[in-house]
Design a protein around this motif. Structure first.
Motif, PDB file in Angstrom:
ATOM      1  N   GLU A   1       5.776  -4.456 -61.591  1.00 29.17           N
ATOM      2  CA  GLU A   1       5.933  -5.082 -60.273  1.00 29.17           C
ATOM      3  C   GLU A   1       4.756  -4.622 -59.430  1.00 29.17           C
ATOM      4  N   TRP A   2       3.869  -5.544 -59.084  1.00 26.25           N
ATOM      5  CA  TRP A   2       2.622  -5.247 -58.383  1.00 26.25           C
ATOM      6  C   TRP A   2       2.685  -5.923 -57.023  1.00 26.25           C
ATOM      7  N   THR A   3       2.743  -5.144 -55.935  1.00 24.91           N
ATOM      8  CA  THR A   3       2.913  -5.708 -54.601  1.00 24.91           C
ATOM      9  C   THR A   3       1.667  -5.524 -53.752  1.00 24.91           C
ATOM     10  N   GLU A   4       1.102  -6.646 -53.349  1.00 28.82           N
ATOM     11  CA  GLU A   4       0.002  -6.680 -52.391  1.00 28.82           C
ATOM     12  C   GLU A   4       0.639  -6.805 -51.006  1.00 28.82           C
ATOM     13  N   MET A   5       0.165  -6.038 -50.053  1.00 26.91           N
ATOM     14  CA  MET A   5       0.778  -5.890 -48.737  1.00 26.91           C
ATOM     15  C   MET A   5       0.871  -7.199 -47.957  1.00 26.91           C
ATOM     16  N   ALA A   6       1.970  -7.345 -47.212  1.00 25.96           N
ATOM     17  CA  ALA A   6       2.115  -8.485 -46.300  1.00 25.96           C
ATOM     18  C   ALA A   6       0.916  -8.505 -45.354  1.00 25.96           C
ATOM     19  N   GLY A   7       0.356  -9.680 -45.142  1.00 22.68           N
ATOM     20  CA  GLY A   7      -0.824  -9.817 -44.297  1.00 22.68           C
ATOM     21  C   GLY A   7      -2.121  -9.811 -45.082  1.00 22.68           C
ATOM     22  N   PHE A   8      -2.091  -9.261 -46.299  1.00 20.26           N
ATOM     23  CA  PHE A   8      -3.275  -9.279 -47.171  1.00 20.26           C
ATOM     24  C   PHE A   8      -3.414 -10.699 -47.720  1.00 20.26           C
ATOM     25  N   PRO A   9      -4.631 -11.181 -47.936  1.00 22.09           N
ATOM     26  CA  PRO A   9      -4.797 -12.563 -48.415  1.00 22.09           C
ATOM     27  C   PRO A   9      -4.008 -12.901 -49.680  1.00 22.09           C
ATOM     28  N   LEU A  10      -3.740 -11.936 -50.524  1.00 23.21           N
ATOM     29  CA  LEU A  10      -3.016 -12.176 -51.773  1.00 23.21           C
ATOM     30  C   LEU A  10      -1.606 -11.601 -51.711  1.00 23.21           C
ATOM     31  N   ALA A  11      -1.041 -11.503 -50.520  1.00 22.67           N
ATOM     32  CA  ALA A  11       0.270 -10.877 -50.317  1.00 22.67           C
ATOM     33  C   ALA A  11       1.314 -11.442 -51.270  1.00 22.67           C
TER      34      ALA A  11
ATOM     35  N   ASP B   1      -5.426  -1.905 -44.111  1.00 22.31           N
ATOM     36  CA  ASP B   1      -5.622  -2.559 -42.822  1.00 22.31           C
ATOM     37  C   ASP B   1      -6.021  -4.007 -43.110  1.00 22.31           C
ATOM     38  N   THR B   2      -5.024  -4.874 -43.154  1.00 25.44           N
ATOM     39  CA  THR B   2      -5.266  -6.262 -43.539  1.00 25.44           C
ATOM     40  C   THR B   2      -6.141  -6.996 -42.529  1.00 25.44           C
ATOM     41  N   ALA B   3      -6.128  -6.566 -41.279  1.00 24.39           N
ATOM     42  CA  ALA B   3      -6.955  -7.227 -40.256  1.00 24.39           C
ATOM     43  C   ALA B   3      -8.443  -7.100 -40.596  1.00 24.39           C
ATOM     44  N   LYS B   4      -8.851  -5.954 -41.115  1.00 27.15           N
ATOM     45  CA  LYS B   4     -10.266  -5.758 -41.481  1.00 27.15           C
ATOM     46  C   LYS B   4     -10.687  -6.711 -42.594  1.00 27.15           C
ATOM     47  N   VAL B   5      -9.791  -6.918 -43.559  1.00 24.62           N
ATOM     48  CA  VAL B   5     -10.094  -7.825 -44.665  1.00 24.62           C
ATOM     49  C   VAL B   5     -10.172  -9.261 -44.138  1.00 24.62           C
ATOM     50  N   ARG B   6      -9.223  -9.637 -43.320  1.00 27.18           N
ATOM     51  CA  ARG B   6      -9.202 -10.999 -42.767  1.00 27.18           C
ATOM     52  C   ARG B   6     -10.402 -11.263 -41.844  1.00 27.18           C
TER      53      ARG B   6
ATOM     54  N   PRO C   1     -19.411  -8.150 -45.134  1.00 26.58           N
ATOM     55  CA  PRO C   1     -18.954  -7.043 -45.983  1.00 26.58           C
ATOM     56  C   PRO C   1     -17.690  -6.394 -45.429  1.00 26.58           C
ATOM     57  N   ILE C   2     -16.967  -5.711 -46.311  1.00 24.24           N
ATOM     58  CA  ILE C   2     -15.865  -4.857 -45.881  1.00 24.24           C
ATOM     59  C   ILE C   2     -16.088  -3.456 -46.419  1.00 24.24           C
ATOM     60  N   HIS C   3     -15.559  -2.520 -45.702  1.00 24.68           N
ATOM     61  CA  HIS C   3     -15.469  -1.120 -46.112  1.00 24.68           C
ATOM     62  C   HIS C   3     -14.221  -0.619 -45.423  1.00 24.68           C
ATOM     63  N   VAL C   4     -13.102  -0.649 -46.125  1.00 25.92           N
ATOM     64  CA  VAL C   4     -11.812  -0.377 -45.500  1.00 25.92           C
ATOM     65  C   VAL C   4     -11.029   0.642 -46.318  1.00 25.92           C
ATOM     66  N   ARG C   5     -10.366   1.550 -45.594  1.00 26.77           N
ATOM     67  CA  ARG C   5      -9.531   2.560 -46.250  1.00 26.77           C
ATOM     68  C   ARG C   5      -8.240   1.918 -46.735  1.00 26.77           C
ATOM     69  N   VAL C   6      -7.691   2.474 -47.797  1.00 27.47           N
ATOM     70  CA  VAL C   6      -6.494   1.935 -48.423  1.00 27.47           C
ATOM     71  C   VAL C   6      -5.737   3.070 -49.100  1.00 27.47           C
ATOM     72  N   ALA C   7      -4.428   2.895 -49.198  1.00 26.63           N
ATOM     73  CA  ALA C   7      -3.602   3.810 -49.992  1.00 26.63           C
ATOM     74  C   ALA C   7      -2.845   2.967 -51.006  1.00 26.63           C
ATOM     75  N   HIS C   8      -2.771   3.459 -52.217  1.00 24.08           N
ATOM     76  CA  HIS C   8      -2.042   2.791 -53.294  1.00 24.08           C
ATOM     77  C   HIS C   8      -0.973   3.739 -53.818  1.00 24.08           C
ATOM     78  N   HIS C   9       0.239   3.222 -54.015  1.00 24.20           N
ATOM     79  CA  HIS C   9       1.305   4.009 -54.626  1.00 24.20           C
ATOM     80  C   HIS C   9       1.621   3.398 -55.988  1.00 24.20           C
ATOM     81  N   PHE C  10       1.488   4.192 -57.017  1.00 23.51           N
ATOM     82  CA  PHE C  10       1.787   3.789 -58.388  1.00 23.51           C
ATOM     83  C   PHE C  10       2.987   4.576 -58.887  1.00 23.51           C
TER      84      PHE C  10
END
Length: 139
Positions: free
Chosen positions: A38-48, A126-131, A102-111
């Motif tokens: 189960e792979w979840t991309e965050m709400a608000g991310f383009p591939l949510a 921070d989905t706003a930075k990507v958008r 370009p983007i350069h954004v911090r992220v946390a991943h939980h596996f």
């Protein structure tokens, strides 16, 4: 000393996933994922959304990122491990193909890793930075 390339230790499995992703090796990436992942991309991310199966993850996430971004890379900076839980503090870098931004954004991943395979993934970013990078500069 254990070689992380063959180890089933949770942090080693996650590290292999990052290396495969950075190399664009989708077969090696799929090999780190459980059949019922189960792979979840965050709400608000383009591939949510939540994607299941290794093929579902690579086709709906990695292949789509490669189609929209140049040099999309998740740089795995720090690992925090607690049993089967692995939290990675990372950063995304890429350039949007449509805007050239370009983007350069911090992220946390939980596996969650069980039996040498990733069974669950959740993204925090921070989905706003990507958008912003995806928005036309003419807008």
């Amino acid at each position: 000393m254990t070689d992380f390339a063959t180890s089933s230790a949770p942090a080693d499995v996650v590290r292999r996933q990052y290396l495969a992703s950075a190399a664009g090796d989708l077969e090696a990436l799929r090999a780190t994922l459980a059949p019922d992942v189960e792979w979840t991309e965050m709400a608000g991310f383009p591939l949510a959304g939540t994607y299941r199966t290794p093929e579902g993850v690579t086709s709906n996430v990695m292949e789509r990122l490669a189609a929209d971004w140049d040099d999309w890379t998740a740089h795995d900076d720090s690992y925090i491990v607690d049993g089967e839980n692995v939290v990675v503090l990372a950063r995304y870098t890429a350039t949007n193909k449509a805007t050239g931004e370009p983007i350069h954004v911090r992220v946390a991943h939980h596996f969650v890793v069980r039996g040498g395979l990733i069974v669950r993934f959740e993204q925090f970013v921070d989905t706003a930075k990507v958008r912003e990078a995806m928005a036309s500069s003419a807008a």
